[in-house]
Design a protein around this motif. Sequence first.
Motif, PDB file in Angstrom:
ATOM      1  N   ARG A 123       0.837  -1.207   0.000  1.00 25.74           N
ATOM      2  CA  ARG A 123       0.000   0.000   0.000  1.00 25.74           C
ATOM      3  C   ARG A 123       0.870   1.254   0.000  1.00 25.74           C
ATOM      4  N   GLU A 124       1.948   1.221   0.785  1.00 24.44           N
ATOM      5  CA  GLU A 124       2.874   2.358   0.830  1.00 24.44           C
ATOM      6  C   GLU A 124       3.575   2.540  -0.519  1.00 24.44           C
ATOM      7  N   GLN A 125       3.896   1.411  -1.175  1.00 27.20           N
ATOM      8  CA  GLN A 125       4.539   1.468  -2.494  1.00 27.20           C
ATOM      9  C   GLN A 125       3.577   1.912  -3.591  1.00 27.20           C
ATOM     10  N   LYS A 126       2.266   1.729  -3.302  1.00 32.48           N
ATOM     11  CA  LYS A 126       1.205   1.938  -4.301  1.00 32.48           C
ATOM     12  C   LYS A 126       1.318   0.935  -5.450  1.00 32.48           C
ATOM     13  N   SER A 127       1.871  -0.238  -5.136  1.00 31.50           N
ATOM     14  CA  SER A 127       1.992  -1.292  -6.152  1.00 31.50           C
ATOM     15  C   SER A 127       2.302  -2.618  -5.464  1.00 31.50           C
ATOM     16  N   GLY A 128       2.029  -3.698  -6.173  1.00 30.66           N
ATOM     17  CA  GLY A 128       2.330  -5.029  -5.663  1.00 30.66           C
ATOM     18  C   GLY A 128       1.383  -6.057  -6.250  1.00 30.66           C
ATOM     19  N   HIS A 129       1.743  -7.306  -6.081  1.00 28.38           N
ATOM     20  CA  HIS A 129       0.944  -8.417  -6.617  1.00 28.38           C
ATOM     21  C   HIS A 129       0.955  -9.534  -5.588  1.00 28.38           C
ATOM     22  N   ILE A 130      -0.206  -9.855  -5.051  1.00 27.46           N
ATOM     23  CA  ILE A 130      -0.358 -10.940  -4.086  1.00 27.46           C
ATOM     24  C   ILE A 130      -0.883 -12.165  -4.827  1.00 27.46           C
ATOM     25  N   ILE A 131      -0.127 -13.248  -4.758  1.00 28.34           N
ATOM     26  CA  ILE A 131      -0.498 -14.491  -5.434  1.00 28.34           C
ATOM     27  C   ILE A 131      -0.713 -15.573  -4.384  1.00 28.34           C
ATOM     28  N   GLN A 132      -1.917 -16.110  -4.328  1.00 27.52           N
ATOM     29  CA  GLN A 132      -2.245 -17.170  -3.380  1.00 27.52           C
ATOM     30  C   GLN A 132      -2.280 -18.507  -4.140  1.00 27.52           C
ATOM     31  N   VAL A 133      -1.503 -19.465  -3.670  1.00 22.39           N
ATOM     32  CA  VAL A 133      -1.520 -20.783  -4.300  1.00 22.39           C
ATOM     33  C   VAL A 133      -2.683 -21.578  -3.721  1.00 22.39           C
ATOM     34  N   SER A 134      -3.726 -21.679  -4.496  1.00 22.08           N
ATOM     35  CA  SER A 134      -4.898 -22.458  -4.136  1.00 22.08           C
ATOM     36  C   SER A 134      -4.750 -23.834  -4.786  1.00 22.08           C
ATOM     37  N   SER A 135      -5.795 -24.318  -5.416  1.00 23.01           N
ATOM     38  CA  SER A 135      -5.779 -25.634  -6.053  1.00 23.01           C
ATOM     39  C   SER A 135      -7.052 -25.777  -6.872  1.00 23.01           C
ATOM     40  N   VAL A 136      -7.028 -26.662  -7.846  1.00 24.89           N
ATOM     41  CA  VAL A 136      -8.281 -26.994  -8.515  1.00 24.89           C
ATOM     42  C   VAL A 136      -9.252 -27.595  -7.501  1.00 24.89           C
ATOM     43  N   LEU A 137      -8.696 -28.127  -6.392  1.00 23.92           N
ATOM     44  CA  LEU A 137      -9.547 -28.659  -5.325  1.00 23.92           C
ATOM     45  C   LEU A 137     -10.073 -27.552  -4.421  1.00 23.92           C
ATOM     46  N   GLY A 138      -9.777 -26.307  -4.763  1.00 28.47           N
ATOM     47  CA  GLY A 138     -10.451 -25.177  -4.154  1.00 28.47           C
ATOM     48  C   GLY A 138     -11.655 -24.756  -4.977  1.00 28.47           C
ATOM     49  N   VAL A 139     -11.864 -25.454  -6.090  1.00 27.94           N
ATOM     50  CA  VAL A 139     -12.998 -25.203  -6.981  1.00 27.94           C
ATOM     51  C   VAL A 139     -13.896 -26.434  -7.049  1.00 27.94           C
ATOM     52  N   ILE A 140     -13.259 -27.602  -7.021  1.00 31.82           N
ATOM     53  CA  ILE A 140     -13.961 -28.886  -7.103  1.00 31.82           C
ATOM     54  C   ILE A 140     -13.460 -29.765  -5.954  1.00 31.82           C
ATOM     55  N   ALA A 141     -14.360 -30.406  -5.228  1.00 29.96           N
ATOM     56  CA  ALA A 141     -13.962 -31.265  -4.110  1.00 29.96           C
ATOM     57  C   ALA A 141     -13.977 -32.734  -4.520  1.00 29.96           C
ATOM     58  N   LEU A 142     -13.052 -33.480  -3.937  1.00 28.00           N
ATOM     59  CA  LEU A 142     -12.993 -34.923  -4.149  1.00 28.00           C
ATOM     60  C   LEU A 142     -13.150 -35.648  -2.818  1.00 28.00           C
ATOM     61  N   PRO A 143     -13.678 -36.864  -2.822  1.00 30.99           N
ATOM     62  CA  PRO A 143     -13.773 -37.633  -1.584  1.00 30.99           C
ATOM     63  C   PRO A 143     -12.402 -37.918  -1.002  1.00 30.99           C
ATOM     64  N   THR A 144     -12.326 -37.935   0.306  1.00 31.69           N
ATOM     65  CA  THR A 144     -11.125 -38.171   1.133  1.00 31.69           C
ATOM     66  C   THR A 144     -10.138 -37.008   1.089  1.00 31.69           C
ATOM     67  N   LEU A 145     -10.482 -35.935   0.419  1.00 30.93           N
ATOM     68  CA  LEU A 145      -9.665 -34.713   0.444  1.00 30.93           C
ATOM     69  C   LEU A 145     -10.514 -33.522   0.881  1.00 30.93           C
ATOM     70  N   GLY A 146     -11.569 -33.811   1.629  1.00 30.18           N
ATOM     71  CA  GLY A 146     -12.533 -32.777   2.003  1.00 30.18           C
ATOM     72  C   GLY A 146     -11.945 -31.660   2.838  1.00 30.18           C
ATOM     73  N   ILE A 147     -11.085 -31.979   3.805  1.00 29.56           N
ATOM     74  CA  ILE A 147     -10.563 -30.925   4.675  1.00 29.56           C
ATOM     75  C   ILE A 147      -9.541 -30.071   3.934  1.00 29.56           C
TER      76      ILE A 147
END
Length: 272
Positions: A123-147
Amino acid sequence: MKKTIFITGASRGFGRIWTETFLKRGDNVVATVRNTDSLKELSAEFPENLLVLPLDVTDKKASFDAVAKAKSHFGVIDVLINNAGYGHFGAIEELEEQEIRTQFETNVFGLIWVTQAVIPVMREQKSGHIIQVSSVLGVIALPTLGIYSASKFAVEGLTESLAAEVTSFGIKVTLIEPNGYATDFGLSSAIQSKPLEQYDIVRAALQEGNKEEDYGVPEATSEAVLKLIDAENPPLRLLLGRAGVQWTKYAYGERLKTWEEWQEVSEAAHGK
């Protein structure tokens, strides 16, 4: 243009691959790891461009301290890549309370602490890029990987809000959503709940559906990540891998069909 990149979970997998990629093209990198010995060779090879810091992202104070050290050392943080995290395997009934809490402490709370620490810098720089590593499993859920999916769905929601909150500060935000890759995600870095035999059939079906061609080559992601951090207008979401694109298109198509089939009920529930 040379960038200064702060990346968590840099000791192995995507984190290690991307760290090496950035360094080889001349970027400055602040790489956080639990054990600094894991990056000794890189430190010797890139003494001017690499700052290695010990960090357990679940420690809020340590996360803020690491960001402060990075800012003091390089003077700027252009890109944050929240990559630290792991996968927990287990059916919902199999999960112990502490297993659930630990998954969220790392994948969600750890990501939040580092993000909160870096926002004032950008914010002080007035620039930047925040990249969060999610997963396709943050869009689609599979059994046994629910948590694991639950943790990544949480990352998706909070990051979408974050993007709207910080855009006026000149900060860009992106979710990276990889499909399966030939890393140690399901091996040494994974945690397994104590299995109940009632779910053996579910595990077997999931394993049977696994296809080798659905798993990408980790090193192939480097070019995509470079294009992302160099983009003037990066996307909010970026799928990595052919399988993830196919799965997501299918899943959202099915969701739209269901919503449309039940649209009359949905609209009647509005009440006026």
